[in-house]
Motif scaffolding. Structure first.
Motif, PDB file in Angstrom:
ATOM      1  N   ASN A 185      59.257  66.017  80.593  1.00  0.00           N
ATOM      2  CA  ASN A 185      59.681  66.179  79.313  1.00  0.00           C
ATOM      3  C   ASN A 185      60.710  65.004  79.096  1.00  0.00           C
ATOM      4  N   THR A 186      60.071  63.930  78.297  1.00  0.00           N
ATOM      5  CA  THR A 186      60.721  62.647  77.893  1.00  0.00           C
ATOM      6  C   THR A 186      61.065  62.707  76.428  1.00  0.00           C
ATOM      7  N   SER A 187      61.014  63.682  75.772  1.00  0.00           N
ATOM      8  CA  SER A 187      61.325  64.124  74.471  1.00  0.00           C
ATOM      9  C   SER A 187      62.906  64.544  74.254  1.00  0.00           C
ATOM     10  N   ASP A 188      63.356  64.662  73.062  1.00  0.00           N
ATOM     11  CA  ASP A 188      64.629  65.142  72.938  1.00  0.00           C
ATOM     12  C   ASP A 188      64.840  66.623  72.380  1.00  0.00           C
ATOM     13  N   ASN A 189      63.536  67.160  72.910  1.00  0.00           N
ATOM     14  CA  ASN A 189      63.379  68.649  72.481  1.00  0.00           C
ATOM     15  C   ASN A 189      63.035  69.545  73.984  1.00  0.00           C
ATOM     16  N   ILE A 190      63.819  70.616  73.848  1.00  0.00           N
ATOM     17  CA  ILE A 190      63.150  71.644  74.923  1.00  0.00           C
ATOM     18  C   ILE A 190      61.713  71.779  74.779  1.00  0.00           C
ATOM     19  N   GLN A 191      61.016  71.763  76.026  1.00  0.00           N
ATOM     20  CA  GLN A 191      59.455  72.133  76.002  1.00  0.00           C
ATOM     21  C   GLN A 191      59.502  73.318  77.203  1.00  0.00           C
ATOM     22  N   LEU A 192      58.368  74.217  76.548  1.00  0.00           N
ATOM     23  CA  LEU A 192      58.004  75.489  77.150  1.00  0.00           C
ATOM     24  C   LEU A 192      56.571  75.281  77.729  1.00  0.00           C
ATOM     25  N   PHE A 193      56.363  75.637  79.136  1.00  0.00           N
ATOM     26  CA  PHE A 193      55.242  75.297  79.804  1.00  0.00           C
ATOM     27  C   PHE A 193      55.036  76.620  80.176  1.00  0.00           C
ATOM     28  N   THR A 194      53.756  77.039  80.113  1.00  0.00           N
ATOM     29  CA  THR A 194      53.188  78.404  80.780  1.00  0.00           C
ATOM     30  C   THR A 194      52.202  78.052  81.871  1.00  0.00           C
ATOM     31  N   MET A 195      52.903  78.521  83.137  1.00  0.00           N
ATOM     32  CA  MET A 195      51.854  78.266  84.437  1.00  0.00           C
ATOM     33  C   MET A 195      50.624  79.317  84.409  1.00  0.00           C
ATOM     34  N   GLU A 196      49.752  78.909  85.300  1.00  0.00           N
ATOM     35  CA  GLU A 196      48.599  79.460  85.239  1.00  0.00           C
ATOM     36  C   GLU A 196      48.890  81.019  85.758  1.00  0.00           C
ATOM     37  N   ASP A 197      49.781  81.427  86.204  1.00  0.00           N
ATOM     38  CA  ASP A 197      50.123  82.946  86.865  1.00  0.00           C
ATOM     39  C   ASP A 197      50.856  83.683  85.759  1.00  0.00           C
ATOM     40  N   GLY A 198      51.270  82.953  84.383  1.00  0.00           N
ATOM     41  CA  GLY A 198      51.765  83.625  83.292  1.00  0.00           C
ATOM     42  C   GLY A 198      53.412  83.115  83.364  1.00  0.00           C
ATOM     43  N   SER A 199      53.834  82.653  84.558  1.00  0.00           N
ATOM     44  CA  SER A 199      55.317  82.193  84.478  1.00  0.00           C
ATOM     45  C   SER A 199      55.388  81.251  83.699  1.00  0.00           C
ATOM     46  N   GLU A 200      56.661  81.265  82.969  1.00  0.00           N
ATOM     47  CA  GLU A 200      57.256  80.332  81.987  1.00  0.00           C
ATOM     48  C   GLU A 200      58.315  79.541  82.553  1.00  0.00           C
ATOM     49  N   VAL A 201      58.321  78.209  81.924  1.00  0.00           N
ATOM     50  CA  VAL A 201      59.072  77.279  82.342  1.00  0.00           C
ATOM     51  C   VAL A 201      59.700  76.638  80.972  1.00  0.00           C
ATOM     52  N   TRP A 202      61.050  76.700  80.844  1.00  0.00           N
ATOM     53  CA  TRP A 202      61.576  75.958  79.922  1.00  0.00           C
ATOM     54  C   TRP A 202      62.098  74.830  80.461  1.00  0.00           C
ATOM     55  N   LEU A 203      61.607  73.538  80.341  1.00  0.00           N
ATOM     56  CA  LEU A 203      62.039  72.352  80.608  1.00  0.00           C
ATOM     57  C   LEU A 203      63.127  71.332  79.736  1.00  0.00           C
ATOM     58  N   ASN A 204      64.191  71.343  80.248  1.00  0.00           N
ATOM     59  CA  ASN A 204      65.097  70.563  79.317  1.00  0.00           C
ATOM     60  C   ASN A 204      64.910  69.242  79.159  1.00  0.00           C
ATOM     61  N   THR A 205      65.584  68.437  78.569  1.00  0.00           N
ATOM     62  CA  THR A 205      65.161  67.057  77.852  1.00  0.00           C
ATOM     63  C   THR A 205      65.493  66.395  79.400  1.00  0.00           C
ATOM     64  N   HIS A 206      64.499  65.255  79.696  1.00  0.00           N
ATOM     65  CA  HIS A 206      64.645  64.246  80.707  1.00  0.00           C
ATOM     66  C   HIS A 206      64.513  65.057  82.007  1.00  0.00           C
ATOM     67  N   SER A 207      63.650  66.051  82.191  1.00  0.00           N
ATOM     68  CA  SER A 207      63.524  66.650  83.273  1.00  0.00           C
ATOM     69  C   SER A 207      62.109  66.776  83.651  1.00  0.00           C
ATOM     70  N   SER A 208      61.887  66.997  84.784  1.00  0.00           N
ATOM     71  CA  SER A 208      60.521  67.051  85.184  1.00  0.00           C
ATOM     72  C   SER A 208      60.085  68.141  86.391  1.00  0.00           C
ATOM     73  N   ILE A 209      58.967  68.500  86.491  1.00  0.00           N
ATOM     74  CA  ILE A 209      58.385  69.453  87.654  1.00  0.00           C
ATOM     75  C   ILE A 209      57.064  68.921  88.065  1.00  0.00           C
ATOM     76  N   ILE A 210      56.874  68.815  89.619  1.00  0.00           N
ATOM     77  CA  ILE A 210      55.569  68.562  89.981  1.00  0.00           C
ATOM     78  C   ILE A 210      55.221  69.587  90.859  1.00  0.00           C
ATOM     79  N   TYR A 211      53.843  69.972  90.773  1.00  0.00           N
ATOM     80  CA  TYR A 211      53.147  70.977  91.568  1.00  0.00           C
ATOM     81  C   TYR A 211      51.790  70.812  91.984  1.00  0.00           C
ATOM     82  N   GLN A 212      51.324  71.453  92.881  1.00  0.00           N
ATOM     83  CA  GLN A 212      49.714  71.144  93.156  1.00  0.00           C
ATOM     84  C   GLN A 212      48.820  71.754  92.153  1.00  0.00           C
ATOM     85  N   ASN A 213      47.636  71.174  92.021  1.00  0.00           N
ATOM     86  CA  ASN A 213      46.865  71.578  91.063  1.00  0.00           C
ATOM     87  C   ASN A 213      45.953  73.095  91.532  1.00  0.00           C
ATOM     88  N   ARG A 214      46.231  73.367  93.029  1.00  0.00           N
ATOM     89  CA  ARG A 214      45.978  74.553  93.411  1.00  0.00           C
ATOM     90  C   ARG A 214      46.998  75.742  93.217  1.00  0.00           C
TER      91      ARG A 214
END
Length: 304
Positions: A96-125
């Motif tokens: 998230n390089t923006s100045d706003n919160i971003q919501l990501f929904t993972m493949e299993d339905g779990s929700e991740v609200w990512l704060n500004t200037h934050s990041s997550i990494i995960y396997q494509n499997r």
């Protein structure tokens, strides 16, 4: 075995004899050093996120080699854990390089609200064999329950394990670099290899600074989740920690010229859309401190 030899191995610089030594070690049961090596590469890859948050091309270019190193390292780690040789282990990054919160929904339905200037990494499997994320920055998680595949979040040397719950993790909000894991619903276990395994109940926060024993405390939702409501809330917060939080929220660097200033306590609430300059001006007026802008992303304090 040491990290220098692992570094040579993953770069393809080992001799035939060294390759044999490393691959024999990888087939053993001891993976703690490999875990530390991988996490170190992850931290190296994400270090520029705070220091150079708005130079997007630089971030992606400079970290490309480091990210590849991580992928190669974890590919061998995965091979070691599963006993199979994968063709490749591919990874995805949400940044998230923006100045706003971003919501990501993972493949299993779990929700991740990512704060500004934050990041997550995960396997494509992800969600096929496991559910693991590596977090840098701050995020709020609402996890879909799956008893067969626990949800794991790695932050520094800590791993937070859940089945289905709601919690917040911050890695950059404190001046001493400590990590805060705050549980709102359900139950989570936070562990560090060969050190501790703490189970949190709703309303509890685990505060961990590297090399110290974890501290379990209660917390106020308004203090932890202010960012989700578009606020920046300080409640008798030390100035050093307040500035650390501003660095995370605005993707900047603020240098304290006098460490003793960091112990000053501040309280107050600001709207997230307020400019950083206005917030610093307010803090400076209250505590008789001036903030000098050095460049686009760096400020320095001066006692008046």
């Amino acid at each position: 075995m040491d990290k220098q030899l692992l570094e040579k191995y993953f770069k393809g610089q080992c001799t035939t004899q060294e390759v044999a030594v490393v691959e024999n070690w990888l087939s053993s049961a001891d993976t703690m050093l490999l875990d530390e090596f991988m996490m170190g590469k992850w931290e190296e890859a994400n270090a520029p996120v705070v220091m150079k948050p708005r130079v997007h091309r630089f971030w992606y270019g400079a970290t490309a080699a480091a990210v590849i190193g991580i992928i190669v390292s974890i590919a061998f780690f995965w091979q070691h854990r599963t006993g199979t040789r994968p063709v490749a282990v591919k990874w995805d990054t949400l940044h998230n390089t923006s100045d706003n919160i971003q919501l990501f929904t993972m493949e299993d339905g779990s929700e991740v609200w990512l704060n500004t200037h934050s990041s997550i990494i995960y396997q494509n499997r992800y969600n096929k064999e496991s559910r693991e994320l590596w977090l840098h920055g701050e995020a709020y998680f609402k996890v879909t329950k799956d008893e067969e595949r626990p949800f794991l979040v790695h932050t520094g040397r800590l791993t937070t394990t859940v089945l289905g719950t709601v919690f917040n993790i911050a890695t950059s909000n404190m001046a001493d670099g400590s990590i805060q894991i705050s549980l709102l619903e359900g139950k989570v276990a936070v562990s560090k290899p060969d050190s501790f395994n703490e189970v949190l109940l709703p309303g509890q926060m685990l505060n961990y600074a590297d090399g110290k024993q974890p501290q379990l405390t209660s917390f106020e939702k308004s203090d932890v989740l202010d960012w989700k409501k578009g606020k920046i809330h300080f409640n008798h917060t030390q100035l050093a920690d307040a500035l650390a939080r501003l660095q995370q929220r605005y993707g900047c660097r603020i240098i304290l010229d006098d460490p003793s200033l960091g112990k000053k306590k501040i309280s107050g609430e600001f709207n997230r859309d307020m400019s950083l300059e206005k917030i610093l001006s307010t803090l400076g007026y209250v505590h008789d401190i001036s903030f000098v802008r050095i460049n686009d992303t760096t400020y320095q304090t001066h006692s008046k």
